[in-house]
Enzyme design. Structure first.
Site, PDB file in Angstrom:
ATOM      1  NE  ARG A 118      39.128  43.847  30.511  1.00 27.69           N
ATOM      2  CZ  ARG A 118      38.821  43.250  31.608  1.00 27.69           C
ATOM      3  NH1 ARG A 118      39.636  42.555  31.685  1.00 27.69           N
ATOM      4  NH2 ARG A 118      38.674  43.523  32.748  1.00 27.69           N
ATOM      5  CG  ASP A 119      35.591  41.697  32.724  1.00 25.93           C
ATOM      6  OD1 ASP A 119      36.162  40.806  32.988  1.00 25.93           O
ATOM      7  OD2 ASP A 119      35.367  41.609  34.779  1.00 25.93           O
ATOM      8  CG  HIS A 134      35.784  44.770  38.507  1.00 21.81           C
ATOM      9  ND1 HIS A 134      35.705  45.161  37.310  1.00 21.81           N
ATOM     10  CD2 HIS A 134      35.160  42.992  38.801  1.00 21.81           C
ATOM     11  CE1 HIS A 134      35.358  44.729  36.560  1.00 21.81           C
ATOM     12  NE2 HIS A 134      34.984  43.174  37.544  1.00 21.81           N
ATOM     13  CG  HIS A 137      32.145  39.235  37.909  1.00 21.18           C
ATOM     14  ND1 HIS A 137      32.601  38.519  37.377  1.00 21.18           N
ATOM     15  CD2 HIS A 137      33.109  40.306  38.106  1.00 21.18           C
ATOM     16  CE1 HIS A 137      33.104  38.911  36.066  1.00 21.18           C
ATOM     17  NE2 HIS A 137      34.094  40.489  37.461  1.00 21.18           N
ATOM     18  CB  CYS A 152      32.217  33.165  36.027  1.00 22.75           C
ATOM     19  SG  CYS A 152      33.321  32.934  37.098  1.00 22.75           S
ATOM     20  CG  ASN A 170      31.427  42.720  34.867  1.00 22.54           C
ATOM     21  OD1 ASN A 170      31.625  41.784  33.663  1.00 22.54           O
ATOM     22  ND2 ASN A 170      32.158  42.652  35.359  1.00 22.54           N
TER      23      ASN A 170
END
Lengths: 306, 306
Positions: free
Chosen positions: A14-15, A212, A214, A245, A254
């Protein structure tokens, strides 16, 4: 005394993929989910119920879910940004929904068209509908909520501890049992991670905190270390460190699952992942998206060598 | 209370360039030193007195030093691996020599042809000559020693706390006032960093500890954070994260100066560096070595944006 287990929630499908230029079809994304589960992922952000016009990389969430055989003991998570996304998630077989909210109006308005107060109202409405469905025949997926931009916002700038704790306390009061804190643009330092985690725990002592990070500015692994030291047991990560990003073109995304697994397992923490299988999966997805993944472990390999 | 100052010793011109395929001429290497000093470096590993046949990237150390105008308040460091290197360093104008030793026989034999006991004898002989030159007319450069492979050796494997503390205690007893601990192949985790620093401090309570991390497995910044939390005030770093790891082809090298500066300054620590000037220097050296530097900050830029 052995270190405690640390749960890494895999968010690459997903991310990660959402922020890649390459658009992968649902079958390939489902294959990624299965490879990650085979490598040890127990909770995995598999899909996002957003409009395919806005995020073409996430189109066909229902098809991804349909391609995944039931897997007891594994939890597939679907991201939702509003009630419409929640409606889509029901019936697809996702085990959990993760509702995303921003701690800042600037990001909330641009990412989901809602200021902070309106995001909280949206979440409350979803929670009320869940409450009303208690006792219904269809099982309702578990729910967590993640706050984005906790360490800074690309539109509104710095974010204070109070901005975070006010919302964390409000979410806990609404009954959210797992609350994610996300450094969406990768600007936090580990000292501020410790401070915001301690403040969030004081604001929601009964909630599970899920962090979470990055790696945009290479603090992702340090921030994860600080979080574990602050007592956090649940961390998000993305295989290969895929993604990126949108606010820093060319930057990494991430924190990579295999980089976190290496650090934690080397220190004796149990993650349940197989490092070599993760590295193989990172290389596999790198071939699919057409570029080598940026994680350190997919380049250097583990140590000591097997 | 403001956080204390942290000194970052710039090692790009030596440990960085030594591990790059590109061989830069002495004039370019001197230009790099001057750009880094202009960006804030107060101590800088400028040259290595090794045989040019073994390390062609470091050939012409005398020419690099001759191209550097005297700079009061700045310290240029020359690496030496033996008495012959020490002889070369004298008279070149280096302000410090850093003697490198390995904590393992395997690395010591391959890197400098000396087992650990022979390396200690080599260092003792250099120290004795320095002692005998007390009162001479020619100023003698300061001396530090760095132990390599403190968190693991590519030939001998795992390294125990006792292996490190025995040597640290021995170096302190010989009168070495600054002792470096290097994770040469980038395999340490931050918990083991804390443990070995605490043990080293107990073995040499009066020595300054200087920590040297590689980002080979993405733990460099986390390890630096752990070191600062353990009370360390001096860290090595390489502009752009240039270099690499001869034992992990394709991997990144030293932790990047600008990545450390970002983390520390964002948390309020004073490093004396100008982040934008560092990023510009990273891009400049990237052009010279023919590849973009791997540091995160040279890709993402700082935050908040100026």
């Amino acid at each position: 005394m052995s270190p405690r287990p640390i749960q890494i929630v895999e968010v690459g499908p997903r991310d990660g993929l959402q922020n890649e230029k390459a658009v992968l079809d649902p079958a390939t994304r489902a294959e990624l989910v299965l490879k990650l589960e085979a490598a040890g992922a127990r909770r995995i952000e598999a899909v996002s119920f957003v409009h395919p016009r806005l995020v073409p990389q996430m189109a066909g969430a229902e098809d991804v879910m349909a391609a995944l055989p039931a897997a007891p003991g594994r939890s597939r998570i679907g991201l939702v940004l509003n009630g419409k996304g929640y409606d889509r998630a029901l019936g697809t077989g996702v085990d959990e929904v993760n509702v995303s909210l921003s701690v800042t109006d600037g990001f909330g308005l641009r990412n989901q068209g809602l200021a902070v107060r309106d995001q909280v109202a949206m979440l409350s409405e979803i929670l009320a509908r869940r409450h009303n469905s208690d006792g219904a025949d269809t099982p309702v997926p578990a729910l967590s909520a993640t706050l984005s931009c906790v360490w800074g916002c690309p539109f509104d700038g710095e974010v204070s501890v109070a901005q975070v704790t006010d919302l964390v306390g409000e979410l806990a009061a609404l009954g959210v049992v797992e609350i994610g804190l996300a450094d969406t643009i990768g600007v936090g330092d580990p000292w501020s991670v410790t401070r915001k985690i301690e403040a969030a725990r004081a604001a929601a002592p009964d909630a599970t905190l899920r962090l979470h990070f990055h790696d945009t500015r290479n603090t992702g692994v340090a921030n994860a270390f600080a979080a574990v030291e602050a007592g956090v047991d649940v961390l998000d990560a993305s295989v290969g460190g895929i993604g990126g990003c949108p606010f820093a073109p060319g930057a990494t995304g991430n924190v990579a699952t295999e980089d976190l697994v290496y650090m934690l397992e080397r220190a004796g923490y149990a993650t349940g992942y197989d490092l070599d299988a993760l590295i193989a999966t990172a290389r596999w997805i790198g071939d699919r998206i057409g570029r080598p993944t940026p994680s350190a472990l997919s380049r250097a390999g583990g140590w000591p060598k097997a």
